[in-house]
Scaffold this active site. Structure first.
Site, PDB file in Angstrom:
ATOM      1  N   THR A   1       0.872  -1.182   0.000  1.00  0.00           N
ATOM      2  CA  THR A   1       0.000   0.000   0.000  1.00  0.00           C
ATOM      3  C   THR A   1       0.909   1.233   0.000  1.00  0.00           C
ATOM      4  O   THR A   1       1.312   1.686  -1.074  1.00  0.00           O
ATOM      5  CB  THR A   1      -0.951   0.000   1.222  1.00  0.00           C
ATOM      6  OG1 THR A   1      -0.192  -0.155   2.418  1.00  0.00           O
ATOM      7  CG2 THR A   1      -1.950  -1.117   1.115  1.00  0.00           C
TER       8      THR A   1
ATOM      9  N   GLU B  11       6.633   4.721   7.443  1.00  0.00           N
ATOM     10  CA  GLU B  11       6.395   6.010   6.790  1.00  0.00           C
ATOM     11  C   GLU B  11       6.741   7.177   7.674  1.00  0.00           C
ATOM     12  O   GLU B  11       6.334   7.243   8.822  1.00  0.00           O
ATOM     13  CB  GLU B  11       4.925   6.142   6.446  1.00  0.00           C
ATOM     14  CG  GLU B  11       4.505   5.216   5.379  1.00  0.00           C
ATOM     15  CD  GLU B  11       3.058   4.905   5.545  1.00  0.00           C
ATOM     16  OE1 GLU B  11       2.357   5.725   6.128  1.00  0.00           O
ATOM     17  OE2 GLU B  11       2.670   3.832   5.093  1.00  0.00           O
TER      18      GLU B  11
ATOM     19  N   THR C 168      -2.778  -1.806   8.046  1.00  0.00           N
ATOM     20  CA  THR C 168      -2.658  -3.250   8.182  1.00  0.00           C
ATOM     21  C   THR C 168      -1.273  -3.810   7.932  1.00  0.00           C
ATOM     22  O   THR C 168      -0.575  -3.389   7.012  1.00  0.00           O
ATOM     23  CB  THR C 168      -3.639  -3.903   7.203  1.00  0.00           C
ATOM     24  OG1 THR C 168      -4.934  -3.497   7.569  1.00  0.00           O
ATOM     25  CG2 THR C 168      -3.528  -5.407   7.223  1.00  0.00           C
TER      26      THR C 168
ATOM     27  N   SER D 144      -9.912  10.925   1.055  1.00  0.00           N
ATOM     28  CA  SER D 144     -10.693  10.667  -0.153  1.00  0.00           C
ATOM     29  C   SER D 144      -9.805  10.730  -1.379  1.00  0.00           C
ATOM     30  O   SER D 144      -8.719  11.273  -1.335  1.00  0.00           O
ATOM     31  CB  SER D 144     -11.809  11.687  -0.297  1.00  0.00           C
ATOM     32  OG  SER D 144     -11.269  12.968  -0.462  1.00  0.00           O
TER      33      SER D 144
ATOM     34  N   LYS E  65       3.503  -6.921   4.159  1.00  0.00           N
ATOM     35  CA  LYS E  65       3.244  -5.526   3.813  1.00  0.00           C
ATOM     36  C   LYS E  65       2.898  -4.796   5.101  1.00  0.00           C
ATOM     37  O   LYS E  65       2.428  -5.384   6.085  1.00  0.00           O
ATOM     38  CB  LYS E  65       2.149  -5.367   2.779  1.00  0.00           C
ATOM     39  CG  LYS E  65       0.741  -5.714   3.189  1.00  0.00           C
ATOM     40  CD  LYS E  65      -0.021  -4.703   4.005  1.00  0.00           C
ATOM     41  CE  LYS E  65       0.036  -3.295   3.457  1.00  0.00           C
ATOM     42  NZ  LYS E  65      -0.768  -2.387   4.367  1.00  0.00           N
TER      43      LYS E  65
ATOM     44  N   ASN F  73      -0.336  11.182   7.788  1.00  0.00           N
ATOM     45  CA  ASN F  73      -1.531  10.690   8.452  1.00  0.00           C
ATOM     46  C   ASN F  73      -2.614  11.742   8.611  1.00  0.00           C
ATOM     47  O   ASN F  73      -3.673  11.461   9.167  1.00  0.00           O
ATOM     48  CB  ASN F  73      -1.162  10.081   9.809  1.00  0.00           C
ATOM     49  CG  ASN F  73      -0.439   8.765   9.619  1.00  0.00           C
ATOM     50  OD1 ASN F  73      -1.006   7.823   9.105  1.00  0.00           O
ATOM     51  ND2 ASN F  73       0.829   8.733   9.984  1.00  0.00           N
TER      52      ASN F  73
END
Lengths: 383, 383
Positions: free
Chosen positions: B146, B259, B179, B383, B168, B378
């Site tokens: 992701t 990240e 996740t 959207s 991942k 974050n």
């Protein structure tokens, strides 16, 4: 006028050179009586600063005649030398007032792990004593500020008696300046045991439910002193209600002055099986960095609210949770409901409402969002 | 080659249009046997995503013949419709392979609270089945990414058998992409019960001790499948050791790809009364925003370490804690020791060592620092 609004108190705030800015950094609040009842609550952190270790002994007999506070150094993790500094400060105050050091609460705030200069501090005590006056409350409130942008003061009037209070602390904690200090005064006649009951009831629903960044301070102290100077004895419920109102007022001032925050977030959990479970759920959301960063980004991210609730031990059906943001029920039955675009996060205030559908109890927890400014202020090198 | 390194496995990764980027987003890993023993651990979050609710039933009998995974949507908090999508995906895989859907684990990752397009997902399953090959491991690993910047794969060789794995997840969690998914394969002969023992032992000291931001995912799944194709039955200790090595390798890959992180922080707690207490202490430090922001600012702020330790219930003497950073004992006996300027935080790696002096147990917890980039990533609108 805060702590000097009630009769029987004098206060002062002076500059002793502890703060590099040269601002006021030593405050003294004295209860001239006739009564000297008191109650205090401290941080639950097991690694406590020296002033807390000292003051825990002071408050045991329910008598406190003065509180001396300094900014510019937390006197935390400074060992026996640091404890002796705290003791010397209490003795200095006691000497001036002709009382015992064991009736003097000491509070410190500022850098952790660095010793305060004892002689500067004692000179500050001398200066503060010389400045004591019945209208010194505001000056005292200014002297305990660290990264606070404004001083925090409040007054609640009873029937012929009053309560005053001052506080320092930024909801989000600054570099090693992690402390919330609160001094509360009243001229009501309230015995120490009842003061203790009232204070615990008041802090339980105010300061205890502020959770800006989940980090627990080493120095937090909230002391209330009753002078009895009004001669009036309010009922315990009346006094508790007024004290709760005062603590809530100061807590909201702390929340609004949280460093680096863009939003004040009020999390209300409804229909919990118990009040404790409602608090646990609210606190889990208040401590979610993911949720708090989303609020900063004006993203009404209810999925992160559910993910936080799921980490608690509270009673609820994971498939039947409702969540509203600013009154818009974005999630019902753990599924999307109203369109998230209906939630307006452009203002500073966000209310999150969680319906657990597991009982009849409720609780509110307050926090702030997680912002660039928070990271910036808390990553600046501390020297 | 990761999951297709051991004999008896085929895998594929394809693009089904679930990701807006158009990248690969559906992966399939098939165990061609002869054995189909398996074990799985899931997130402890009580608000679980639909694929987890489904897969919890699948794994109960210890038999798993395939794992199908998608990125581009977590299928979490999407209600009965979402559960039916998960079920349909399992049925689609089962139909192709001529097996029962109840032997197909499903994993999803991506946005929370939004339904996946079921027809796109099923078409992706068809395409992945058509692409299955004995060297498809890397392609599968790519399809589950992701916000990962690189795919995570690892292999550990035994004596005539091997273990392969893909993972991942970003140590710090991205917008609603919370996740960690891990698929592990082995051609050793290992019965389901022993696989379960080995997997729990391995994850307990690897994935379970990664704590990037304290937020617990709704979709975390770690599945291991044994094909028995090597015909070799290793001893349980040998297998457990190899599996632990593989999990640790993947965990460190997750940590390094967190990240927004500037530092990988290794927190080792020594001389605890129990291993659990050592983990509790490490985790308390790993969850301190104040400490993590300080590390980002290259500030060796040991006071924030002690303040975190003080919030735990572990056994220790608050006046006798030692803390080292990158080998420099900046705090001994809860007081300043070596000069903090001796600590070099300019590199990416920080080791924090805490000596509780309360026993003989130890544990290590890994985390990252709290950075501007974390807040940025974050807080981006989802959207």
């Amino acid at each position: 006028m805060s702590v000097t609004q009630p009769q029987g108190f004098r206060a002062a705030g002076v500059s002793a050179g502890l703060k590099s800015s040269g601002g006021k950094d030593v405050a003294l609040v004295v209860n001239d009586g006739p009564t000297h009842d008191s109650a205090t609550v401290f941080t639950a952190n097991r690694c406590k600063a020296n002033p807390v270790l000292w003051s825990q002994e002071v408050v045991k007999d329910g008598t406190v005649r003065a509180v001396v506070l300094n900014s510019g150094g937390a006197n935390c993790y400074t060992g026996p030398e640091g404890f002796q500094t705290t003791h010397a400060v209490a003795e200095q105050v006691a000497g001036h007032l002709g009382i015992g050091a064991i009736d003097v609460v000491v509070c410190s705030t500022g850098l952790i792990g660095l010793a305060n200069d004892r002689s500067d501090l004692l000179a500050g005590v001398d200066a503060a004593y010389a400045e004591l006056s019945a209208d010194g409350g505001t000056s005292a409130a200014e002297a305990i500020m660290t990264t606070d942008s404004v001083s925090k003061q409040a007054v609640v009037e009873g029937a012929g008696w009053s309560i005053g209070g001052m506080a320092k602390g930024a909801g989000m904690l600054a570099p090693q300046l992690a402390t919330m200090l609160v001094v509360i005064t009243t001229d009501a006649v309230v015995a120490a045991g009842e003061l203790d009951q009232a204070l615990r009831a008041a802090t339980r629903v105010s300061f205890d439910r502020l959770d800006s960044d989940g980090c627990m301070s080493t120095n937090d102290t909230v002391t209330v002193m009753a002078s009895g100077a009004s001669g009036i004895t309010p009922s315990l419920p009346d006094f508790t209600e007024a004290l709760t109102q005062l603590c809530a007022d100061l807590a909201m001032q702390l929340l609004r002055d949280a460093e680096g925050a863009d939003h004040e977030i009020t999390i209300t959990t409804l229909n919990a099986a118990s009040e404790d479970e409602a608090v646990e759920v609210g606190r889990s959301v208040a401590r979610s960095n993911l949720f708090k960063a989303a609020v900063f980004g004006q993203d009404p991210n209810w999925g992160r609210v559910l993910a936080s609730i799921g980490t608690t031990s509270a009673q609820f059906d994971p498939a039947d949770l409702d969540v509203a943001m600013n009154g818009v029920w974005v999630c019902k039955g753990s599924e999307p409901h109203a369109d998230r675009s209906e939630v307006d996060l452009s203002g500073r205030e966000l209310s999150v409402t969680i319906d657990l559908k597991a009982g009849t109890e409720r609780a509110t927890v307050w926090t702030n969002d997680l912002t660039h400014a928070y990271v910036h202020e808390n990553s600046a090198y501390s020297s």
